[in-house]
Write a protein that holds these residues in place. Structure first.
Motif, mmCIF file in Angstrom:
data_model
loop_
_atom_site.group_PDB
_atom_site.id
_atom_site.type_symbol
_atom_site.label_atom_id
_atom_site.label_comp_id
_atom_site.label_asym_id
_atom_site.label_seq_id
_atom_site.Cartn_x
_atom_site.Cartn_y
_atom_site.Cartn_z
ATOM 1 N N VAL A 56 0.991 -1.202 -0.031
ATOM 2 C CA VAL A 56 -0.037 -0.006 -0.079
ATOM 3 C C VAL A 56 0.988 1.259 -0.130
ATOM 4 O O VAL A 56 1.530 1.412 1.001
ATOM 5 C CB VAL A 56 -0.981 0.061 1.123
ATOM 6 N N PRO A 57 1.039 2.092 -1.122
ATOM 7 C CA PRO A 57 1.986 2.799 -1.114
ATOM 8 C C PRO A 57 1.802 4.200 -0.270
ATOM 9 O O PRO A 57 3.027 4.972 -0.178
ATOM 10 C CB PRO A 57 1.988 3.360 -2.720
ATOM 11 N N PHE A 58 0.562 4.537 0.096
ATOM 12 C CA PHE A 58 0.283 5.609 0.761
ATOM 13 C C PHE A 58 0.665 5.800 2.262
ATOM 14 O O PHE A 58 0.523 6.840 3.017
ATOM 15 C CB PHE A 58 -0.944 6.221 0.389
ATOM 16 N N LEU A 59 0.927 4.214 2.749
ATOM 17 C CA LEU A 59 0.997 4.307 4.133
ATOM 18 C C LEU A 59 2.498 4.491 4.767
ATOM 19 O O LEU A 59 2.737 5.302 5.532
ATOM 20 C CB LEU A 59 0.746 2.591 4.422
ATOM 21 N N TRP A 60 3.562 4.183 3.736
ATOM 22 C CA TRP A 60 4.864 4.512 4.323
ATOM 23 C C TRP A 60 5.501 4.821 2.915
ATOM 24 O O TRP A 60 5.729 6.235 2.466
ATOM 25 C CB TRP A 60 5.609 3.543 5.038
ATOM 26 N N HIS A 61 6.242 3.829 2.497
ATOM 27 C CA HIS A 61 6.997 3.992 0.892
ATOM 28 C C HIS A 61 7.877 5.423 1.053
ATOM 29 O O HIS A 61 7.501 6.169 0.156
ATOM 30 C CB HIS A 61 6.149 3.786 0.001
ATOM 31 N N PRO A 62 8.787 5.718 1.777
ATOM 32 C CA PRO A 62 9.384 6.914 1.935
ATOM 33 C C PRO A 62 10.389 7.380 0.857
ATOM 34 O O PRO A 62 11.116 8.357 0.473
ATOM 35 C CB PRO A 62 10.367 6.822 3.434
ATOM 36 N N LEU A 63 10.656 5.929 -0.349
ATOM 37 C CA LEU A 63 11.542 6.393 -1.367
ATOM 38 C C LEU A 63 10.847 6.514 -2.729
ATOM 39 O O LEU A 63 9.647 5.810 -2.679
ATOM 40 C CB LEU A 63 12.550 5.374 -1.247
ATOM 41 N N VAL A 64 11.476 6.888 -3.718
ATOM 42 C CA VAL A 64 11.110 6.652 -5.018
ATOM 43 C C VAL A 64 12.103 5.841 -5.880
ATOM 44 O O VAL A 64 13.254 5.972 -5.829
ATOM 45 C CB VAL A 64 10.727 8.003 -5.884
ATOM 46 N N LEU A 65 11.301 4.771 -6.590
ATOM 47 C CA LEU A 65 12.131 4.008 -7.457
ATOM 48 C C LEU A 65 12.231 4.764 -8.969
ATOM 49 O O LEU A 65 11.063 4.764 -9.385
ATOM 50 C CB LEU A 65 11.801 2.780 -7.570
ATOM 51 N N VAL A 66 13.258 5.162 -9.319
ATOM 52 C CA VAL A 66 13.211 5.881 -10.466
ATOM 53 C C VAL A 66 13.034 5.231 -11.811
ATOM 54 O O VAL A 66 13.992 4.349 -12.050
ATOM 55 C CB VAL A 66 14.454 6.762 -10.709
ATOM 56 N N HIS A 67 12.165 5.377 -12.594
ATOM 57 C CA HIS A 67 12.100 4.675 -13.719
ATOM 58 C C HIS A 67 12.807 5.384 -15.019
ATOM 59 O O HIS A 67 13.168 4.810 -15.884
ATOM 60 C CB HIS A 67 10.413 4.210 -14.152
ATOM 61 N N ASP A 68 12.345 6.717 -15.061
ATOM 62 C CA ASP A 68 13.071 7.676 -15.925
ATOM 63 C C ASP A 68 13.678 8.942 -15.340
ATOM 64 O O ASP A 68 12.692 9.638 -14.869
ATOM 65 C CB ASP A 68 12.091 7.760 -17.280
ATOM 66 N N PRO A 69 14.775 9.231 -15.443
ATOM 67 C CA PRO A 69 15.271 10.229 -14.844
ATOM 68 C C PRO A 69 14.954 11.583 -15.600
ATOM 69 O O PRO A 69 15.425 12.675 -14.990
ATOM 70 C CB PRO A 69 16.929 9.895 -14.867
ATOM 71 N N GLY A 70 14.251 11.547 -16.552
ATOM 72 C CA GLY A 70 13.963 12.795 -17.251
ATOM 73 C C GLY A 70 15.113 13.215 -18.173
ATOM 74 O O GLY A 70 15.851 12.656 -18.697
ATOM 75 N N ASP A 71 15.313 14.646 -18.231
ATOM 76 C CA ASP A 71 16.347 15.110 -19.151
ATOM 77 C C ASP A 71 17.541 15.262 -18.378
ATOM 78 O O ASP A 71 17.675 16.439 -17.393
ATOM 79 C CB ASP A 71 15.729 16.651 -19.639
ATOM 80 N N THR A 72 18.492 14.344 -18.745
ATOM 81 C CA THR A 72 19.564 14.616 -17.664
ATOM 82 C C THR A 72 20.681 15.366 -18.254
ATOM 83 O O THR A 72 21.744 15.721 -17.475
ATOM 84 C CB THR A 72 20.144 13.074 -17.973
ATOM 85 N N SER A 73 20.259 16.000 -19.300
ATOM 86 C CA SER A 73 21.465 17.094 -20.045
ATOM 87 C C SER A 73 21.346 18.464 -19.062
ATOM 88 O O SER A 73 22.042 19.176 -18.976
ATOM 89 C CB SER A 73 21.273 17.471 -21.458
ATOM 90 N N LEU A 74 20.339 18.651 -18.087
ATOM 91 C CA LEU A 74 20.054 19.869 -17.655
ATOM 92 C C LEU A 74 20.988 19.728 -15.954
ATOM 93 O O LEU A 74 20.529 18.677 -15.241
ATOM 94 C CB LEU A 74 18.611 20.226 -17.169
ATOM 95 N N PRO A 75 21.907 20.566 -15.756
ATOM 96 C CA PRO A 75 22.640 20.378 -14.694
ATOM 97 C C PRO A 75 21.507 20.938 -13.394
ATOM 98 O O PRO A 75 20.986 21.756 -13.627
ATOM 99 C CB PRO A 75 23.787 21.327 -14.939
ATOM 100 N N GLY A 76 22.239 20.527 -12.326
ATOM 101 C CA GLY A 76 21.328 20.843 -11.285
ATOM 102 C C GLY A 76 21.965 20.089 -10.040
ATOM 103 O O GLY A 76 22.691 19.279 -9.980
ATOM 104 N N THR A 77 21.369 20.530 -8.755
ATOM 105 C CA THR A 77 21.767 20.012 -7.555
ATOM 106 C C THR A 77 21.280 18.590 -7.441
ATOM 107 O O THR A 77 22.080 17.618 -6.833
ATOM 108 C CB THR A 77 21.094 20.822 -6.335
ATOM 109 N N TYR A 78 20.401 18.242 -8.161
ATOM 110 C CA TYR A 78 19.722 16.676 -7.881
ATOM 111 C C TYR A 78 19.905 16.056 -9.378
ATOM 112 O O TYR A 78 18.906 15.040 -9.651
ATOM 113 C CB TYR A 78 18.336 16.614 -7.534
#
Length: 367
Positions: free
Chosen positions: A52-74
């Motif tokens: 049940v994801p809304f009970l705890w699940h404090p992390l996110v499993l990344v499926h697609d990191p999005g546009d990786t060409s954009l620099p940033g803190t994360y």
């Protein structure tokens, strides 16, 4: 003249004592359901936390990191990575402000909290998948080695602990000089003797067996002594009236009266032996199922870690239930199960008949 029954008394007589009757057994159906709930409730809680994801699940499993060409803190997000939800949200804010493709993923638990289906699969693959390193043991080999350590540690503890406990529980001459020292040592954690055990006994299984011995022996002496003291004094007085000697009291009254309770004590104490197993097997050369758990933790195979822990619980529960079944046959005067007694009497009757048959066939064999 009988007084009329009150409404509460009528209800109690109609419905019986109920499920909350003090020190009364449950009806068979209720007992079966309660036994199932003992495992179903923790398993249901595990499933809820895992699925049940809304009970705890404090992390996110990344499926697609999005546009990786954009620099940033994360910008370090990568496919298959587990990140905190705050980090995932902050990265998407960076991508959103720049008008770039957003990262996608699903909420997940930490890697150390494996779901039931992964652990169930690991309980099969752990027995069928070879070790990652040459020389490491399979899970079944590790389990057998651990059982060997438990067996010999507990056997040696019982060989010395049970007779001493019976003597301490019967004679003050033994209880006064032994029990204070035993009571003193039993408060010392068994693992503190690990360094001495390795120095004296080496790096093989001997120091591990010694830790199991120390962890159960001193407790066993006191438990057996207290159980022996619970023998009905009326039995002792009756035997003494009939002229039974002191050692005759021990052999024919104390031990037979205390044996069923002592057998139950052994069932409890062997559980204590299992609680010292992990610490004992990490002393000296790591071995057994504890070494398997330690190695799988280093590889971050936490599904195998949970599977090994579950196997320990299943083996311990199986041993306990087997001993309970044996106890019902060994002590028919408590359980009412006389099947073993009838079998022994039948075997006793068959032995003389077999002897007579052999005596009749012996002259024929000489022809």
């Amino acid at each position: 003249m009988n007084r009329p029954l009150a409404a509460s008394e009528k209800t109690a007589r109609r419905h019986g004592p109920g499920l909350l009757a003090v020190r009364e057994p449950l009806p068979p159906r209720a007992s079966f359901i309660a036994g199932l709930l003992a495992f179903a409730i923790p398993f249901a809680l595990w499933c809820v936390i895992s699925y049940v994801p809304f009970l705890w699940h404090p992390l996110v499993l990344v499926h697609d990191p999005g546009d990786t060409s954009l620099p940033g803190t994360y910008s370090y997000l990568a496919q298959g990575q587990l990140v905190e939800r705050e980090v995932f949200a902050a990265r998407n804010q960076e991508l959103s402000r720049a008008g770039k493709k957003l990262a996608t993923g699903e909420r997940s638990n930490p890697i150390y909290l494996q779901p039931p289906h992964a652990v169930g699969r690991a309980m099969i693959t752990a027995f069928t998948t070879p070790p990652q390193r040459d020389g490491d043991m399979w899970l079944h080999q590790s389990l057998l080695k651990s059982c060997n350590v438990i067996l010999w540690g507990f056997v040696w503890s019982a060989i010395f602990g049970v007779p001493l406990g019976i003597l301490c529980g019967t004679f003050s001459l033994f209880s006064r000089p032994f029990e204070p020292f035993v009571d003193f040592v039993r408060y010392m954690p068994a693992p503190v003797f690990g360094a001495l055990a390795v120095t004296i006994l080496g790096l093989a299984d001997e120091p591990k067996i010694a830790i199991i011995f120390v962890g159960t022996f001193f407790q066993m002496v006191l438990v057996v002594a207290n159980t022996t003291r619970s023998v009905d004094p009326a039995l002792l007085h009756a035997a003494q009236t009939l002229g039974t000697s002191r050692w005759g009291l021990v052999r024919h009254v104390v031990i037979p009266s205390a044996v069923p309770a002592l057998f139950r004590d052994m069932r409890i104490l062997i559980g204590w032996a299992w609680t010292y197993l992990v610490v004992a097997e990490l002393i000296g050369e790591k071995s057994g199922i504890s070494a398997f758990i330690y190695q799988e933790q280093r590889y971050r195979h936490f599904d195998n870690v949970y599977a090994a822990i579950a196997v320990i619980g299943l083996v311990g529960l199986g041993v306990d239930q087997l001993l309970g079944l044996i106890g019902r046959y060994l002590f028919p005067w408590e359980s009412g199960n006389t099947g073993l007694v009838r079998l022994a009497r039948g075997a006793r009757r068959l032995i003389p008949e077999g002897t007579r048959l052999l005596a009749r066939l012996a002259p024929i064999g000489k022809l």
